[in-house]
Design a protein around this motif. Structure first.
Motif, PDB file in Angstrom:
ATOM      1  N   ARG A 179       0.511  -1.249   0.275  1.00 16.65           N
ATOM      2  CA  ARG A 179      -0.589  -0.220   0.081  1.00 16.65           C
ATOM      3  C   ARG A 179       1.067   1.358   0.275  1.00 16.65           C
ATOM      4  NH1 ARG A 179      -2.206  -3.968   1.180  1.00 16.65           N
ATOM      5  NH2 ARG A 179      -4.133  -4.656   1.184  1.00 16.65           N
ATOM      6  N   ASP A 180       2.253   1.166  -0.511  1.00 18.15           N
ATOM      7  CA  ASP A 180       3.314   2.914  -0.288  1.00 18.15           C
ATOM      8  C   ASP A 180       2.794   2.952   0.958  1.00 18.15           C
ATOM      9  OD1 ASP A 180       4.758   4.246  -1.766  1.00 18.15           O
ATOM     10  OD2 ASP A 180       3.543   5.366  -2.303  1.00 18.15           O
ATOM     11  N   ALA A 181       2.808   2.473   1.898  1.00 20.85           N
ATOM     12  CA  ALA A 181       2.846   2.661   3.523  1.00 20.85           C
ATOM     13  C   ALA A 181       3.736   2.443   4.075  1.00 20.85           C
ATOM     14  CB  ALA A 181       1.639   2.914   3.866  1.00 20.85           C
ATOM     15  N   VAL A 182       5.253   2.330   3.852  1.00 20.17           N
ATOM     16  CA  VAL A 182       6.368   2.227   4.506  1.00 20.17           C
ATOM     17  C   VAL A 182       6.737   3.305   4.878  1.00 20.17           C
ATOM     18  CG1 VAL A 182       8.877   1.559   4.830  1.00 20.17           C
ATOM     19  CG2 VAL A 182       7.006   0.014   3.603  1.00 20.17           C
ATOM     20  N   PRO A 183       6.772   3.992   6.605  1.00 26.29           N
ATOM     21  CA  PRO A 183       6.925   4.813   6.810  1.00 26.29           C
ATOM     22  C   PRO A 183       7.959   5.909   6.697  1.00 26.29           C
ATOM     23  CG  PRO A 183       6.879   3.687   8.263  1.00 26.29           C
ATOM     24  CD  PRO A 183       6.552   3.179   7.390  1.00 26.29           C
ATOM     25  N   ASP A 184       8.721   5.737   5.609  1.00 25.61           N
ATOM     26  CA  ASP A 184      10.025   6.541   5.608  1.00 25.61           C
ATOM     27  C   ASP A 184      10.011   7.822   4.817  1.00 25.61           C
ATOM     28  OD1 ASP A 184       9.611   5.082   3.311  1.00 25.61           O
ATOM     29  OD2 ASP A 184      12.013   4.092   3.198  1.00 25.61           O
ATOM     30  N   ARG A 185       9.181   8.086   4.050  1.00 21.91           N
ATOM     31  CA  ARG A 185       8.808   9.421   3.361  1.00 21.91           C
ATOM     32  C   ARG A 185       7.815  10.271   3.274  1.00 21.91           C
ATOM     33  NH1 ARG A 185      10.352   5.201  -1.490  1.00 21.91           N
ATOM     34  NH2 ARG A 185      11.396   4.283   0.605  1.00 21.91           N
ATOM     35  N   ALA A 186       7.452  11.060   3.021  1.00 23.33           N
ATOM     36  CA  ALA A 186       6.148  11.910   2.898  1.00 23.33           C
ATOM     37  C   ALA A 186       5.278  11.066   2.786  1.00 23.33           C
ATOM     38  CB  ALA A 186       6.046  13.279   1.776  1.00 23.33           C
ATOM     39  N   GLY A 187       4.295  10.722   2.355  1.00 20.10           N
ATOM     40  CA  GLY A 187       3.283   9.887   2.061  1.00 20.10           C
ATOM     41  C   GLY A 187       2.931   9.410   2.151  1.00 20.10           C
ATOM     42  N   GLY A 188       4.069   8.180   2.282  1.00 20.88           N
ATOM     43  CA  GLY A 188       4.035   6.367   3.539  1.00 20.88           C
ATOM     44  C   GLY A 188       3.917   6.962   4.614  1.00 20.88           C
ATOM     45  N   ILE A 189       4.921   8.092   5.381  1.00 25.23           N
ATOM     46  CA  ILE A 189       3.921   8.576   6.840  1.00 25.23           C
ATOM     47  C   ILE A 189       2.561   8.705   6.781  1.00 25.23           C
ATOM     48  CG2 ILE A 189       4.506  10.224   8.698  1.00 25.23           C
ATOM     49  CD1 ILE A 189       7.352  10.260   7.409  1.00 25.23           C
ATOM     50  N   ARG A 190       2.052   9.131   6.224  1.00 26.45           N
ATOM     51  CA  ARG A 190       0.329   9.520   6.366  1.00 26.45           C
ATOM     52  C   ARG A 190      -0.149   8.369   6.297  1.00 26.45           C
ATOM     53  NH1 ARG A 190       0.201  12.407   2.046  1.00 26.45           N
ATOM     54  NH2 ARG A 190      -0.884  11.159   0.809  1.00 26.45           N
ATOM     55  N   ARG A 191       0.356   7.641   5.109  1.00 26.74           N
ATOM     56  CA  ARG A 191      -1.026   6.352   4.614  1.00 26.74           C
ATOM     57  C   ARG A 191      -1.062   5.560   5.817  1.00 26.74           C
ATOM     58  NH1 ARG A 191       0.858   8.148  -0.053  1.00 26.74           N
ATOM     59  NH2 ARG A 191       3.147   6.916  -0.694  1.00 26.74           N
ATOM     60  N   PHE A 192       0.323   5.518   6.556  1.00 28.12           N
ATOM     61  CA  PHE A 192       1.330   4.416   7.954  1.00 28.12           C
ATOM     62  C   PHE A 192       0.018   5.249   8.910  1.00 28.12           C
ATOM     63  CE2 PHE A 192       3.299   3.787  11.559  1.00 28.12           C
ATOM     64  CZ  PHE A 192       3.635   2.293  11.514  1.00 28.12           C
ATOM     65  N   LYS A 193       0.030   6.143   9.201  1.00 25.36           N
ATOM     66  CA  LYS A 193      -0.331   6.660  10.706  1.00 25.36           C
ATOM     67  C   LYS A 193      -1.931   6.538  10.231  1.00 25.36           C
ATOM     68  CE  LYS A 193       2.890   9.589  12.197  1.00 25.36           C
ATOM     69  NZ  LYS A 193       3.099  10.431  14.015  1.00 25.36           N
ATOM     70  N   ALA A 194      -2.570   5.994   9.091  1.00 22.55           N
ATOM     71  CA  ALA A 194      -3.733   6.038   9.192  1.00 22.55           C
ATOM     72  C   ALA A 194      -4.207   4.430   9.116  1.00 22.55           C
ATOM     73  CB  ALA A 194      -4.672   6.746   7.589  1.00 22.55           C
ATOM     74  N   ILE A 195      -2.783   3.544   8.873  1.00 26.58           N
ATOM     75  CA  ILE A 195      -3.655   2.644   8.663  1.00 26.58           C
ATOM     76  C   ILE A 195      -3.604   2.442  10.134  1.00 26.58           C
ATOM     77  CG2 ILE A 195      -2.344  -0.057   8.543  1.00 26.58           C
ATOM     78  CD1 ILE A 195      -1.830   1.241   5.565  1.00 26.58           C
ATOM     79  N   VAL A 196      -2.189   2.813  10.663  1.00 28.10           N
ATOM     80  CA  VAL A 196      -2.731   2.092  12.630  1.00 28.10           C
ATOM     81  C   VAL A 196      -3.335   2.691  13.590  1.00 28.10           C
ATOM     82  CG1 VAL A 196      -0.832   2.350  14.559  1.00 28.10           C
ATOM     83  CG2 VAL A 196      -0.244   2.112  12.435  1.00 28.10           C
ATOM     84  N   ARG A 197      -4.026   4.103  13.054  1.00 21.14           N
ATOM     85  CA  ARG A 197      -5.224   4.431  13.212  1.00 21.14           C
ATOM     86  C   ARG A 197      -6.288   3.516  13.419  1.00 21.14           C
ATOM     87  NH1 ARG A 197      -3.288   9.792  12.329  1.00 21.14           N
ATOM     88  NH2 ARG A 197      -4.230  10.087  10.123  1.00 21.14           N
ATOM     89  N   GLY A 198      -6.507   3.185  12.284  1.00 22.83           N
ATOM     90  CA  GLY A 198      -7.335   1.911  12.137  1.00 22.83           C
ATOM     91  C   GLY A 198      -7.485   1.081  13.420  1.00 22.83           C
ATOM     92  N   LEU A 199      -6.007   0.702  13.013  1.00 25.25           N
ATOM     93  CA  LEU A 199      -5.833  -0.751  14.156  1.00 25.25           C
ATOM     94  C   LEU A 199      -5.629  -0.551  15.393  1.00 25.25           C
ATOM     95  CD1 LEU A 199      -2.505  -2.439  13.585  1.00 25.25           C
ATOM     96  CD2 LEU A 199      -3.028  -2.065  15.207  1.00 25.25           C
TER      97      LEU A 199
END
Lengths: 162, 126
Positions: free
Chosen positions: A136-156
């Motif tokens: 899901r291009d959500a590895v939190p090592d760059r802009a965009g990936g950080i945002r997607r990662f945080k959204a996934i973890v908030r859901g979790l």
């Protein structure tokens, strides 16, 4: 001073340093305690007391992670080595550090491939793994990936905290 | 977690510089490395890493990639290294959350080095 989520980071780093390509984490946050288990397929050299400060196979001045875990958990930790996997377990009081779940998990998923994490809290549990983030291009090592990662973890987090 | 020697860090730097050149092709030419060894974590490196990640995301810095390395002891931790074509390699020591924000807003966004927080890496005495 390490909080409980820092100990998990130490444990995962320890697995990665042992060359593990499969690191499975279980964190159980039930009953005011944190029970963590990290299972990996890394290669270790057997030591009589791997938790003793200064006891390391990684060279002078290196590898204090297990000693820090032991100290922080006041000895409530165990390392079990099987033929193909090693299991590190530790237990300590819940200090609330996993309430900030995004901050706790970001360093782990940023740096380590082959990691999967299950978070349990009372009867609820949720799972996240690095390959899911990569897809899901959500590895939190760059802009965009950080945002997607945080959204996934908030859901979790919503799944396990209700 | 491992504590890296200066030579280890140089090896990482060499590797990352090669990676950096590769990443230039894809437009990510700035690399931020946070030392996340045991001593770094003890000094607050996790907060620093999260702060940098938050600020990079907020600023939408698409050319920045963030990674971690092991301990930078005996340097004043948390230690943050910034590689960029414009400023070269710059190492910051004793970084807190506020400094982390400034690294993003001043160094990464405007190319201004925070001289008062800059350090030269030293190796642990054997």
């Amino acid at each position: 001073m390490h909080d409980a989520s820092d100990l998990l980071l130490e444990a995962v780093a320890n697995s990665a340093e042992a060359g593990a390509t499969d690191i499975r984490v279980l964190v159980d946050l039930s009953g005011g305690m944190i029970n963590a288990r990290v299972t990996d397929n890394g290669s270790y050299t057997l030591l009589a007391d791997p938790f003793r400060d200064g006891s390391t196979t990684k060279g002078e001045g290196r590898g204090r992670g297990l000693a820090v875990i032991n100290e922080s958990c006041r000895g409530r930790c165990r390392l079990t080595r099987g033929e193909s996997e090693t299991v590190l377990e530790f237990r300590r009081e819940d200090d609330g550090s996993f309430n900030a779940l995004e901050e706790a998990l970001l360093p782990i998923f940023m740096a380590y491939e082959g990691v999967s994490v299950i978070i349990k809290r009372d009867a609820r549990e949720s799972r996240l793994d690095r390959s899911y983030l990569e897809k899901r291009d959500a590895v939190p090592d760059r802009a965009g990936g950080i945002r997607r990662f945080k959204a996934i973890v908030r859901g979790l987090k919503g799944e396990i905290y209700g | 977690m491992a504590k890296l020697s200066l030579s280890d860090l140089h090896a990482i730097r060499d590797r990352e510089e090669k990676n950096l050149r590769k990443r230039n092709i894809h437009g990510r030419d700035v690399h931020v490395v946070v030392a996340m060894g045991t001593s770094g974590i003890n000094a607050g490196a996790k907060l620093v890493l999260n702060t940098i990640a938050d600020e990079v995301e907020k600023a939408g810095l698409e050319n920045v990639i963030i990674t971690q390395t092991g301990s930078a002891a005996p340097n004043p931790e948390p230690v943050v290294e910034v590689f960029s074509p414009k400023t070269g390699l710059v190492v910051y020591g004793g970084v807190d959350a506020e400094t982390a924000r400034r690294i993003v807003s001043e160094h990464l966004q405007n190319g201004k080095i925070l001289e008062e927080k800059r350090i030269e890496l030293t190796e642990k005495e054997q």
